[in-house]
Design a protein around this motif. Structure first.
Motif, PDB file in Angstrom:
ATOM      1  N   SER A   1     -12.090   6.873   5.229  1.00  0.00           N
ATOM      2  CA  SER A   1     -11.987   6.237   3.914  1.00  0.00           C
ATOM      3  C   SER A   1     -11.396   7.197   2.896  1.00  0.00           C
ATOM      4  O   SER A   1     -11.426   8.421   3.061  1.00  0.00           O
ATOM      5  N   VAL A   2     -10.836   6.637   1.830  1.00  0.00           N
ATOM      6  CA  VAL A   2     -10.278   7.425   0.734  1.00  0.00           C
ATOM      7  C   VAL A   2     -10.803   6.870  -0.581  1.00  0.00           C
ATOM      8  O   VAL A   2     -11.313   5.741  -0.640  1.00  0.00           O
TER       9      VAL A   2
ATOM     10  N   PRO B   1      -3.111   4.715   2.152  1.00  0.00           N
ATOM     11  CA  PRO B   1      -2.949   4.660   3.609  1.00  0.00           C
ATOM     12  C   PRO B   1      -3.161   3.249   4.138  1.00  0.00           C
ATOM     13  O   PRO B   1      -4.039   2.521   3.674  1.00  0.00           O
ATOM     14  N   GLY B   2      -2.363   2.868   5.114  1.00  0.00           N
ATOM     15  CA  GLY B   2      -2.356   1.486   5.587  1.00  0.00           C
ATOM     16  C   GLY B   2      -3.660   0.994   6.154  1.00  0.00           C
ATOM     17  O   GLY B   2      -4.140  -0.084   5.796  1.00  0.00           O
ATOM     18  N   GLY B   3      -4.309   1.740   7.026  1.00  0.00           N
ATOM     19  CA  GLY B   3      -5.483   1.217   7.714  1.00  0.00           C
ATOM     20  C   GLY B   3      -6.813   1.712   7.197  1.00  0.00           C
ATOM     21  O   GLY B   3      -7.866   1.390   7.757  1.00  0.00           O
ATOM     22  N   ALA B   4      -6.819   2.502   6.131  1.00  0.00           N
ATOM     23  CA  ALA B   4      -8.060   3.115   5.640  1.00  0.00           C
ATOM     24  C   ALA B   4      -8.834   2.156   4.743  1.00  0.00           C
ATOM     25  O   ALA B   4      -8.267   1.260   4.114  1.00  0.00           O
ATOM     26  N   PHE B   5     -10.150   2.378   4.679  1.00  0.00           N
ATOM     27  CA  PHE B   5     -10.974   1.689   3.682  1.00  0.00           C
ATOM     28  C   PHE B   5     -10.760   2.415   2.360  1.00  0.00           C
ATOM     29  O   PHE B   5     -10.973   3.631   2.256  1.00  0.00           O
TER      30      PHE B   5
ATOM     31  N   CYS C   1      -6.872  -2.552  -2.895  1.00  0.00           N
ATOM     32  CA  CYS C   1      -8.068  -1.747  -2.612  1.00  0.00           C
ATOM     33  C   CYS C   1      -9.162  -2.625  -2.010  1.00  0.00           C
ATOM     34  O   CYS C   1      -9.067  -3.847  -1.988  1.00  0.00           O
ATOM     35  N   ASP C   2     -10.236  -1.961  -1.530  1.00  0.00           N
ATOM     36  CA  ASP C   2     -11.310  -2.695  -0.861  1.00  0.00           C
ATOM     37  C   ASP C   2     -12.566  -2.856  -1.714  1.00  0.00           C
ATOM     38  O   ASP C   2     -13.190  -3.910  -1.696  1.00  0.00           O
ATOM     39  N   LEU C   3     -12.935  -1.819  -2.473  1.00  0.00           N
ATOM     40  CA  LEU C   3     -14.162  -1.886  -3.277  1.00  0.00           C
ATOM     41  C   LEU C   3     -14.017  -0.974  -4.479  1.00  0.00           C
ATOM     42  O   LEU C   3     -13.652   0.195  -4.354  1.00  0.00           O
TER      43      LEU C   3
ATOM     44  N   ARG D   1       0.830  -1.201   0.000  1.00  0.00           N
ATOM     45  CA  ARG D   1       0.000   0.000   0.000  1.00  0.00           C
ATOM     46  C   ARG D   1       0.867   1.255   0.000  1.00  0.00           C
ATOM     47  O   ARG D   1       0.549   2.234  -0.666  1.00  0.00           O
ATOM     48  N   ALA D   2       1.937   1.223   0.744  1.00  0.00           N
ATOM     49  CA  ALA D   2       2.819   2.390   0.798  1.00  0.00           C
ATOM     50  C   ALA D   2       3.377   2.700  -0.588  1.00  0.00           C
ATOM     51  O   ALA D   2       3.433   3.861  -1.016  1.00  0.00           O
ATOM     52  N   GLU D   3       3.777   1.654  -1.327  1.00  0.00           N
ATOM     53  CA  GLU D   3       4.314   1.843  -2.670  1.00  0.00           C
ATOM     54  C   GLU D   3       3.260   2.393  -3.618  1.00  0.00           C
ATOM     55  O   GLU D   3       3.561   3.160  -4.535  1.00  0.00           O
TER      56      GLU D   3
END
Length: 674
Positions: free
Chosen positions: A503-504, A470-474, A550-552, A464-466
């Motif tokens: 979220s982002v 953000p590490g903990g965000a949705f 990503c999440d969605l 995620r950093a690359e």
């Protein structure tokens, strides 16, 4: 070269019935003038001046096939009249007989060597002919020679700009178009080309200003409003968007060509209007030219010969989807040939395509020559992989080089031309009740119309950093082109960010103006603009890895994710879509149904928003969907290339069987295998 058909008398000043016919013609009372010419020719069938007048009238109405024999007969009687040769040449250009046209421009120039306009026309025709034949070096040299001899001719500079645009690039073309407009600032065709060059240079704001000037100065100019609207959408400049959209769609409803078909799909949700736009475009720019070749005959061999025509046999979205199919075709039953309107980019995809089938270059050929080449290869089914997208060769299809011609994959909609027989679809993207919105007969494949490549890999080790996440965000994401983002959907996304703390939203854009405008729109809706993240274009393997983080995936409407949707699902990322009535707005649903996730298909924004919020706030529900997607990928029809290819081959076979039986094209469904 702007067509001009002269009414200058080719002999002595006319009197009597001829003068009366010409007066009606000059007064633009064309129906009466045509009747007067025809009555006169019935009485005096060898009157060359009357033939010329009637031919000029017909040609001015683009009735070139009727005009040509009259022009030819007039020239036989008056071979020394330069204007007759010019008018015949213009009509020949109208039907695509450009080599013969050049001989008559040359004859006109030779008859009157002191007339600089005739010399210009002859030079322009030869330069244009080289360009149409794909002879880039000679075309460039010929246009450079033309501007040398005619430095004050806007047509010469504009022609040079057209060649420079695809040979040397948009930057060189920009200089020539600007010079043409300095000479003649009131040339709407050149202004339009100048705007398109600025758009190619990604100077979207400057291009929009050019298109806006064009639209205001010439409100009825074809494409002006549509080009302005598409250019603004490329930077998410939504000022006056609704007014422009209404203007374009009202013009189309009235039968006016107001937008090119590809850009129209980004905001028009009506399949009827999309068809009308395609038909207007086809009839205006790509009229049927099948009379130039003998009637194509269907082959009777044991193997079907299928030709794919594309400008994207390289590392591009169409080939990302199709390459595995090209490799999987059954060579015992099919001979497959690629007719390449593009170039070799030396990518891995290009190498795979070259290993899979013979590639025949057509980029450096004019359309008639390319059609004859297709005919020489005895192609049974000729497949248009571009339509109105990319490096298209749709004009080649207008010559009807194959007995069966198919619209497939590259353009999600009707081409709107009578010489394209079939469109390949599925019962989601084109349900039976909407088939009347497509000029082609609809061939319905099982599962999804979209092919995929089983061989694609996801790059390992991307964090995620690359990826700038953000590490903990949705992480919501939409990796579609910015022009697909409509304000109503964006507003819905902003409400989701407000309701999901921390979220982002990851979007795909390397255009500073688009990023700035979208962040401004977010702030205007009460969302911290820093919650919008922008990913740069990455190589496909790394892009798939980024999607996996990503999440969605939030789909756009009315132009869904197509290749980007398949990318997301292949990476294991659930896609939430909203289905409309047009082909582009139903692709997301097609993909999700073929991968076994129909519950992620909605049909209204309210349901879309509610489900997105539920998935973002109920981790267990989203985890269950992700796990199910991961478990189904290996067996999902969406990624089963052998199964898909057998279905596509069955479609080609049935098309050919109908043609061999003397039956016209008709809609049909392909039965599922197994």
């Amino acid at each position: 070269m702007t067509p001009f058909f002269s009414l200058r008398p080719a002999a002595a000043a006319p009197t009597g019935a001829l003068a009366a016919a010409q007066q009606l013609h000059f007064a633009n009372r064309l129906d009466e003038a045509e009747r007067a010419y025809r009555v006169l020719l019935q009485r005096e069938p060898h009157d060359a001046v009357a033939r010329h007048g009637l031919a000029a009238l017909l040609a001015s109405q683009q009735r070139y096939q009727e005009a040509l024999p009259l022009f030819r007969q007039a020239i036989l009687a008056l071979p020394g009249q330069a204007q007759l040769h010019v008018d015949l040449a213009q009509a020949l250009r109208g039907v695509g007989l450009n080599v013969e046209a050049a001989t008559h421009f040359d004859r006109a120039a030779a008859l009157n060597p002191q007339d600089m306009q005739l010399q210009l026309l002859a030079r322009l025709q030869h330069a244009t002919l080289f360009d149409e034949q794909g002879d880039d070096d000679r075309a460039l040299a010929a246009f450079e020679d033309t501007v040398k001899h005619h430095p004050d001719a806007a047509d010469a500079w504009a022609g040079l700009g057209m060649v420079q645009q695809h040979v040397l690039g948009a930057a060189a073309a920009e200089v020539s178009f600007r010079r043409a407009l300095q000479i003649d600032p009131d040339r709407p065709d050149v202004i339009e080309q100048y705007g398109r060059v600025l758009q190619d240079l990604r100077q979207y704001e400057d291009a929009a200003l050019v298109f806006e000037r064009l639209m205001k100065r010439w409100p009825g100019h074809p494409m002006a409003a549509g080009r302005l609207l598409h250019c603004k959408m490329l930077t998410a400049d939504w000022t006056a968007l609704d007014l422009l959209k209404t203007r374009v769609e009202s013009a189309l409803s009235a039968g006016q060509l107001a937008s090119e078909p590809f850009g129209l799909q980004g905001y028009c949700e009506s399949p009827q209007l999309l068809m009308q736009g395609a038909q207007l475009n086809a009839s205006t720019y790509y009229p049927d030219r099948s009379a130039a070749l003998p009637l194509a005959k269907i082959g009777r061999g044991d193997k079907l010969r299928v030709g794919y025509v594309s400008g994207e046999f390289r590392n591009q979205a169409t080939s990302v989807l199709l390459t595995d199919v090209l490799e999987t075709h059954d060579r015992d039953r099919f001979d497959i040939i690629a007719f390449d309107n593009g170039w070799d980019d030396r990518s891995v995809l290009r190498q795979r395509i070259e290993a899979a089938l013979p590639i025949v270059p057509i980029r450096k050929m004019d359309n008639l020559a390319a059609a004859r080449l297709v005919r020489e290869h005895r192609i049974d089914v000729l497949v248009n992989l571009n339509g109105y997208f990319g490096l298209s060769r749709t004009p080649l299809f207008a010559y009807r080089p194959a007995a069966v011609q198919v619209n497939y994959l590259g353009f999600p909609g009707t081409i709107g031309a009578p010489y394209i027989d079939y469109i390949v679809a599925d019962d989601t993207v084109i349900p039976e009740e909407l088939q009347h919105c497509y000029v082609e007969k609809v061939v319905t494949l099982p599962d999804s119309y979209q092919p995929n490549d089983r061989r694609r890999q996801v790059a390992p080790g991307v964090t995620r950093a690359e990826a700038g996440l953000p590490g903990g965000a949705f992480v919501f994401c939409c990796m579609n082109n910015v022009y697909k983002i409509m304000p109503a959907m964006f507003e819905l996304w902003m409400r989701l960010l407000q309701q999901v703390p921390g979220s982002v939203l990851l979007l795909l854009s390397d255009v500073p103006e688009a990023q700035l405008n979208l962040r401004h729109e977010a702030q205007a809706r009460g969302v911290n603009p820093e919650r919008l993240l922008f990913g740069m274009p990455w190589a496909n393997e790394r892009h798939l890895a980024r999607l996996r983080l990503c999440d969605l995936f939030l789909d756009t409407w009315p132009y869904n994710a197509h290749t980007t949707g398949s990318d997301a699902l292949m990476a294991g990322l659930p896609v939430l879509t909203c289905m409309g009535r047009s082909f582009p707005s139903r692709v997301g649903a097609s993909l999700l149904r073929a991968v076994g996730l129909p519950e992620l298909v909605t049909t209204a924004f309210e349901a879309y928003e509610g489900l997105a919020l539920k998935l973002a706030t109920q981790p267990g529900l989203l985890s269950e969907i992700r796990a199910r997607l991961a478990g189904q990928l290996a067996t999902a029809p969406l990624y089963d290339t052998p199964r898909y290819t057998r279905h596509l081959e069955a479609a080609y076979t049935q098309m050919v069987q109908r043609a061999r039986a003397g039956l016209p094209p008709a809609a049909f469904k392909v039965e599922a295998i197994g």
